[in-house]
Scaffold this active site. Sequence first.
Site, short mmCIF file in Angstrom:
data_model
loop_
_atom_site.label_atom_id
_atom_site.label_comp_id
_atom_site.label_asym_id
_atom_site.label_seq_id
_atom_site.Cartn_x
_atom_site.Cartn_y
_atom_site.Cartn_z
N GLN A 16 0.72 14.86 41.34
CA GLN A 16 0.13 16.20 41.46
C GLN A 16 -1.32 16.35 41.00
O GLN A 16 -2.13 16.99 41.66
CB GLN A 16 1.00 17.21 40.69
CG GLN A 16 0.53 18.64 40.88
CD GLN A 16 1.27 19.68 40.07
OE1 GLN A 16 0.79 20.78 39.89
NE2 GLN A 16 2.45 19.37 39.57
N GLU A 138 3.09 16.27 33.52
CA GLU A 138 2.73 17.66 33.23
C GLU A 138 3.16 18.17 31.85
O GLU A 138 2.34 18.60 31.05
CB GLU A 138 3.36 18.55 34.32
CG GLU A 138 3.30 20.04 34.08
CD GLU A 138 1.89 20.60 34.18
OE1 GLU A 138 1.18 20.27 35.13
OE2 GLU A 138 1.50 21.38 33.29
N ASP A 167 -1.34 19.27 35.24
CA ASP A 167 -1.63 18.56 36.48
C ASP A 167 -2.70 19.27 37.31
O ASP A 167 -3.81 18.78 37.47
CB ASP A 167 -0.35 18.45 37.33
CG ASP A 167 0.54 17.32 36.85
OD1 ASP A 167 0.04 16.40 36.20
OD2 ASP A 167 1.75 17.37 37.13
N GLY A 246 -5.76 38.68 23.92
CA GLY A 246 -7.06 39.20 23.51
C GLY A 246 -6.94 40.34 22.53
O GLY A 246 -5.91 40.52 21.86
N GLY A 247 -7.98 41.13 22.45
CA GLY A 247 -8.02 42.20 21.46
C GLY A 247 -7.35 43.49 21.92
O GLY A 247 -7.31 44.47 21.18
#
Length: 423
Positions: A16, A138, A167, A246-247
């Site tokens: 892959q 993977e 991959d 995130g924030g």
Amino acid sequence: MKALEGVKILDFTHVQSGPTCTQLLAWFGADVLKVERPGVGDATRKQLVDVPGADSLYFTMLNHNKRSIELNSKNEVGKEVLTRLIEECDVMVENFAPGALDRMGFTWERIQEINPRMILASIKGFGPGKYADCKVYENVAQCAGGSASTTGFLDGPPLVTGAQIGDSGTGLHLALGIVTALFHREKSGRGQKVSAAMQDGVLNLTRVKLRDQQRLEKGPLTEYSQFGEGIPFGEATPRAGNDSGGGQPGRILKCKGWETDPNAYTYFITQAAVWEKVCDVIGEPDWKTREGYTTPKDRLDKLNEIFARIEEWTMTKTKFEVMDICNPLDIPVGPILSMKEIAEDEGLYATGTLVKVAHPERGEYISVGCPIKLSDSPVEVVRSPLLGEHTAEILADVLGYSGAELNRVIGSGAVGEVKVAAE
Ligand code: CAO
């Protein structure tokens, strides 16, 4: 003219990671010559077979727009043909186990001798160091790159993700390295070696968790749900369930039908800028002014209560109704789409992100088209080649073999059973 038209890629990739990279280059117009072991080919041709006798979806979905040449790179005539291919091509891409190319006799030094303009691009599991010799797939990369330890719920084991960041993610990294080296070659006139390790690729995609590791050394990660739950942090970035990375706090919440539909969920983000609209939508207008609820910082220790209340509301709507209500208000939400829903999404076919491809052995199948759109270089997805489908064509057109020389190569057995007679 396609963006990479005229660039010839000697594609020695399999499974892959490498094929993802060369498929992208093929979509951008490069002539990708996939070298495969005679009679065997890329192992994925016969893995996860759904139509007996036909190339699998695993193979067909990763090898569009390429030509296939069968070649035994370990016998003398095969090595001679490979040497000719190295002379003719611009880029050689490979993701063999460490050392395999050297064992064939094609070291980086030898390749440079044959063609100093050649760019050699390699994917390995690990970069130089104690694991450099390891074979890697993977999930090993997801584990070694910091993704698994930071994915899943706090009270559960590490998890791998469905997105093939080891991959396909590393294939994308390598493709960028290749076009960068091609650009550099325009000025330097020389090729160079481009290496991408799967561990590094995964870590690059997981860099926000290394950010959190360093923040953790300064104090608790206040935006993680575990902070509001009063659960102490350990030494390493913990698994954060479906917390937003995130924030802006976010969660996956149940929607109408969740009892029977495993994908009746929405992602819901309580972005600070639209907090007041969120309060109105869910029927808690007094949260807009209630002490302890007005600022994002105040709300951090109440995220469980807040999301439980939002979920009470989302459970009265389908995931699409949540989207229809929240989008006009600029509240960021997203339905959890099943693969079935995605495969039936007409909008994705209209943009070419999904394509229906005809195949002589397996009939029509759905594939993911090119996710990167170039306005002057549109992609036409062409079915993957059958094993050795272009052997004779490549020997004749790319390498210039003809007459007795062509017969000698074909007769040597180095190029498998040639299916199409060369002109
Ligand atoms: N002619 C003759 N021999 C060929 C050939 C050809 N056309 N193509 C491949 N071979 C040989 C190789 O030279 C190698 O022989 P040696 O072991 O004698 O050197 C042999 O076939 C097997 O190659 P391999 O070791 O790469 O393949 P594998 O199935 O044993 O391992 C994988 C597969 C993926 C674990 C390994 O290639 C690897 O670690 N690659 C780097 C990391 C990577 O890309 N992993 C992601 C794969 S996708 O999940």
